[in-house]
Design a protein around this motif. Structure first.
Motif, PDB file in Angstrom:
ATOM      1  N   TYR A 292       0.830  -1.204   0.000  1.00 28.17           N
ATOM      2  CA  TYR A 292       0.000   0.000   0.000  1.00 28.17           C
ATOM      3  C   TYR A 292       0.870   1.262   0.000  1.00 28.17           C
ATOM      4  CZ  TYR A 292      -4.692  -1.835  -0.008  1.00 28.17           C
ATOM      5  OH  TYR A 292      -5.865  -2.421  -0.409  1.00 28.17           O
ATOM      6  N   TYR A 293       2.022   1.219   0.677  1.00 28.57           N
ATOM      7  CA  TYR A 293       2.936   2.360   0.581  1.00 28.57           C
ATOM      8  C   TYR A 293       3.424   2.532  -0.855  1.00 28.57           C
ATOM      9  CZ  TYR A 293       3.289   2.730   5.685  1.00 28.57           C
ATOM     10  OH  TYR A 293       3.009   2.918   7.011  1.00 28.57           O
ATOM     11  N   ARG A 294       3.738   1.424  -1.531  1.00 32.24           N
ATOM     12  CA  ARG A 294       4.195   1.499  -2.921  1.00 32.24           C
ATOM     13  C   ARG A 294       3.089   2.010  -3.833  1.00 32.24           C
ATOM     14  NH1 ARG A 294       7.102  -3.327  -1.248  1.00 32.24           N
ATOM     15  NH2 ARG A 294       5.321  -4.633  -1.833  1.00 32.24           N
ATOM     16  N   GLN A 295       1.859   1.550  -3.613  1.00 33.79           N
ATOM     17  CA  GLN A 295       0.736   2.036  -4.403  1.00 33.79           C
ATOM     18  C   GLN A 295       0.554   3.543  -4.212  1.00 33.79           C
ATOM     19  OE1 GLN A 295      -3.022  -0.105  -4.012  1.00 33.79           O
ATOM     20  NE2 GLN A 295      -1.914  -1.956  -3.421  1.00 33.79           N
ATOM     21  N   ALA A 296       0.661   3.991  -2.964  1.00 36.92           N
ATOM     22  CA  ALA A 296       0.485   5.418  -2.671  1.00 36.92           C
ATOM     23  C   ALA A 296       1.517   6.246  -3.430  1.00 36.92           C
ATOM     24  CB  ALA A 296       0.600   5.664  -1.168  1.00 36.92           C
ATOM     25  N   TRP A 297       2.777   5.859  -3.345  1.00 40.65           N
ATOM     26  CA  TRP A 297       3.841   6.609  -4.011  1.00 40.65           C
ATOM     27  C   TRP A 297       3.616   6.652  -5.517  1.00 40.65           C
ATOM     28  CZ3 TRP A 297       7.341  10.106  -3.213  1.00 40.65           C
ATOM     29  CH2 TRP A 297       8.380  10.290  -4.119  1.00 40.65           C
ATOM     30  N   ALA A 298       3.180   5.521  -6.090  1.00 44.93           N
ATOM     31  CA  ALA A 298       2.964   5.463  -7.535  1.00 44.93           C
ATOM     32  C   ALA A 298       1.840   6.400  -7.968  1.00 44.93           C
ATOM     33  CB  ALA A 298       2.651   4.026  -7.962  1.00 44.93           C
ATOM     34  N   LEU A 299       0.893   6.665  -7.076  1.00 52.98           N
ATOM     35  CA  LEU A 299      -0.241   7.519  -7.411  1.00 52.98           C
ATOM     36  C   LEU A 299       0.042   9.009  -7.210  1.00 52.98           C
ATOM     37  CD1 LEU A 299      -3.121   5.390  -5.838  1.00 52.98           C
ATOM     38  CD2 LEU A 299      -2.976   6.046  -8.244  1.00 52.98           C
ATOM     39  N   LEU A 300       1.077   9.336  -6.462  1.00 52.39           N
ATOM     40  CA  LEU A 300       1.347  10.743  -6.143  1.00 52.39           C
ATOM     41  C   LEU A 300       2.006  11.443  -7.330  1.00 52.39           C
ATOM     42  CD1 LEU A 300       1.425  13.104  -4.155  1.00 52.39           C
ATOM     43  CD2 LEU A 300       3.584  12.182  -3.282  1.00 52.39           C
ATOM     44  N   PRO A 301       1.321  12.426  -7.925  1.00 51.45           N
ATOM     45  CA  PRO A 301       1.912  13.143  -9.058  1.00 51.45           C
ATOM     46  C   PRO A 301       3.177  13.890  -8.633  1.00 51.45           C
ATOM     47  CG  PRO A 301      -0.441  13.570  -8.900  1.00 51.45           C
ATOM     48  CD  PRO A 301      -0.042  12.895  -7.625  1.00 51.45           C
ATOM     49  N   PRO A 302       4.228  13.864  -9.444  1.00 45.26           N
ATOM     50  CA  PRO A 302       5.464  14.570  -9.097  1.00 45.26           C
ATOM     51  C   PRO A 302       5.244  16.036  -8.728  1.00 45.26           C
ATOM     52  CG  PRO A 302       5.832  13.150 -10.989  1.00 45.26           C
ATOM     53  CD  PRO A 302       4.359  13.107 -10.712  1.00 45.26           C
ATOM     54  N   ALA A 303       4.267  16.667  -9.370  1.00 46.48           N
ATOM     55  CA  ALA A 303       4.034  18.094  -9.115  1.00 46.48           C
ATOM     56  C   ALA A 303       3.583  18.370  -7.686  1.00 46.48           C
ATOM     57  CB  ALA A 303       2.995  18.639 -10.097  1.00 46.48           C
ATOM     58  N   ASP A 304       3.016  17.350  -7.019  1.00 45.05           N
ATOM     59  CA  ASP A 304       2.490  17.555  -5.668  1.00 45.05           C
ATOM     60  C   ASP A 304       3.381  16.948  -4.581  1.00 45.05           C
ATOM     61  OD1 ASP A 304       0.319  19.038  -6.423  1.00 45.05           O
ATOM     62  OD2 ASP A 304      -1.084  17.354  -6.456  1.00 45.05           O
ATOM     63  N   ARG A 305       4.504  16.394  -4.953  1.00 48.02           N
ATOM     64  CA  ARG A 305       5.345  15.714  -3.954  1.00 48.02           C
ATOM     65  C   ARG A 305       5.870  16.679  -2.891  1.00 48.02           C
ATOM     66  NH1 ARG A 305       8.655  11.646  -8.047  1.00 48.02           N
ATOM     67  NH2 ARG A 305       6.863  10.290  -8.507  1.00 48.02           N
ATOM     68  N   LYS A 306       6.243  17.872  -3.302  1.00 48.18           N
ATOM     69  CA  LYS A 306       6.754  18.841  -2.325  1.00 48.18           C
ATOM     70  C   LYS A 306       5.655  19.265  -1.362  1.00 48.18           C
ATOM     71  CE  LYS A 306       9.297  23.182  -1.887  1.00 48.18           C
ATOM     72  NZ  LYS A 306       9.972  24.299  -2.605  1.00 48.18           N
ATOM     73  N   ALA A 307       4.471  19.541  -1.875  1.00 47.58           N
ATOM     74  CA  ALA A 307       3.364  19.960  -1.010  1.00 47.58           C
ATOM     75  C   ALA A 307       2.968  18.875  -0.028  1.00 47.58           C
ATOM     76  CB  ALA A 307       2.154  20.366  -1.862  1.00 47.58           C
ATOM     77  N   GLN A 308       3.116  17.616  -0.436  1.00 48.06           N
ATOM     78  CA  GLN A 308       2.668  16.495   0.379  1.00 48.06           C
ATOM     79  C   GLN A 308       3.765  15.926   1.278  1.00 48.06           C
ATOM     80  OE1 GLN A 308      -0.554  15.363   0.598  1.00 48.06           O
ATOM     81  NE2 GLN A 308      -1.051  17.159  -0.652  1.00 48.06           N
TER      82      GLN A 308
END
Length: 281
Positions: free
Chosen positions: A214-230
């Motif tokens: 589930y951690y891997r699924q979460a990371w795969a779904l996170l758009p690069p543009a929002d990684r800093k905000a998240q």
């Protein structure tokens, strides 16, 4: 005491890893996420600390009414008063707040879950929805980020279940699905009486791998543009995945009789490292 101080004290007193992820946020977002966390603690405490189910149901019903008052602009509790300025600022849906209460109420109705799909419904209510609300507070530009947040919330909840399996069993709750216990030939009585075994170790290795997925699924779904905000949510992922690694290293069967937790210093170091250098799945 101000409503904001009440929420701050509630978050700090819990000793939760969430507290470490809040420290790096700008003021408005930090106040909002602290108030949201305090709300989750309040409704969770109703279930954990109220001995009579009828009284607990009544208290949760009061919280549903209080959420109604919050969205009507007349909150009465310090937590909802602290939340009030942020409901519109971060577009926090009323239905999501109520769904968290629904999830907490499941603990009053169910002590066991037959299948993983049943447990997943619980995890999504008590943690996936919280993840989505948190993602709104942290900021996002892509709707896929809310899907990431749901998966991350589930992963964090599965980690809690693994870490607390012995403690929960002694309190009469077994979150591990019955189908999994049967598949690994682990009687529920072994959990309730703290009987460690090779079969239980294999069961926990399976649960840990599921959480990691589930951690891997979460990371795969996170758009690069929002990684800093998240980043604040990713701090939680780093701390919780380190906890899973320690459980494996220590011997997964030992969760039956001890509750492993990282030291505050290590949590702070992981939080700083992730915030500064980014998340490494």
């Amino acid at each position: 005491m101000t409503p904001e101080q009440y929420c701050q004290d509630k978050a700090a007193a819990s000793g939760s890893s969430f507290y470490y992820s809040f420290r790096f946020l700008p003021d408005a977002r930090r106040l909002a996420i602290t108030a949201l966390y305090a709300f989750c603690r309040e409704v969770d405490d109703v279930v954990d600390e109220t001995l009579e189910h009828e009284v607990a149901h009544a208290k949760l019903a009061w919280w549903r009414e209080e959420i109604g008052r919050l969205y009507d602009g007349r909150p009465g509790h310090p937590v909802t008063q602290a939340l009030a300025p942020h409901v519109s600022s971060f577009a926090l849906p009323k239905e999501a707040m109520l769904e968290i209460i629904d999830g907490m109420e499941m603990d009053l109705k169910f002590a066991r879950y037959e299948r993983f799909e049943d447990l997943l419904r619980y995890c999504r209510r008590v943690a996936g929805v919280v993840g989505e609300l948190s993602a709104r507070i942290f900021g996002f530009s892509d709707a896929a980020t809310l899907q990431y947040a749901d998966r991350l919330g589930v992963a964090l909840q599965l980690t809690n279940i693994i870490r607390d399996v012995g403690e929960d069993a002694r309190r009469g709750r077994i979150y591990l699905p019955i189908e999994d216990l049967h598949a690994f030939d682990v009687p529920a009585a072994d959990l309730q009486h703290g009987r460690e075994s090779d079969a239980f170790a294999r069961l926990m290795q399976f649960q840990i791998e599921r959480a990691q997925d589930y951690y891997r699924q979460a990371w795969a779904l996170l758009p690069p543009a929002d990684r800093k905000a998240q980043r604040a949510g990713l701090l939680m992922a780093a701390i919780y995945r380190a906890t899973l690694a320690e459980i494996l290293l220590d011997g997964p069967e030992k969760v039956l009789n001890q509750r492993l937790s990282l030291t505050p210093l290590r949590k702070l170091w992981l939080a700083w490292k992730t915030w500064t250098f980014g998340y490494r799945p």
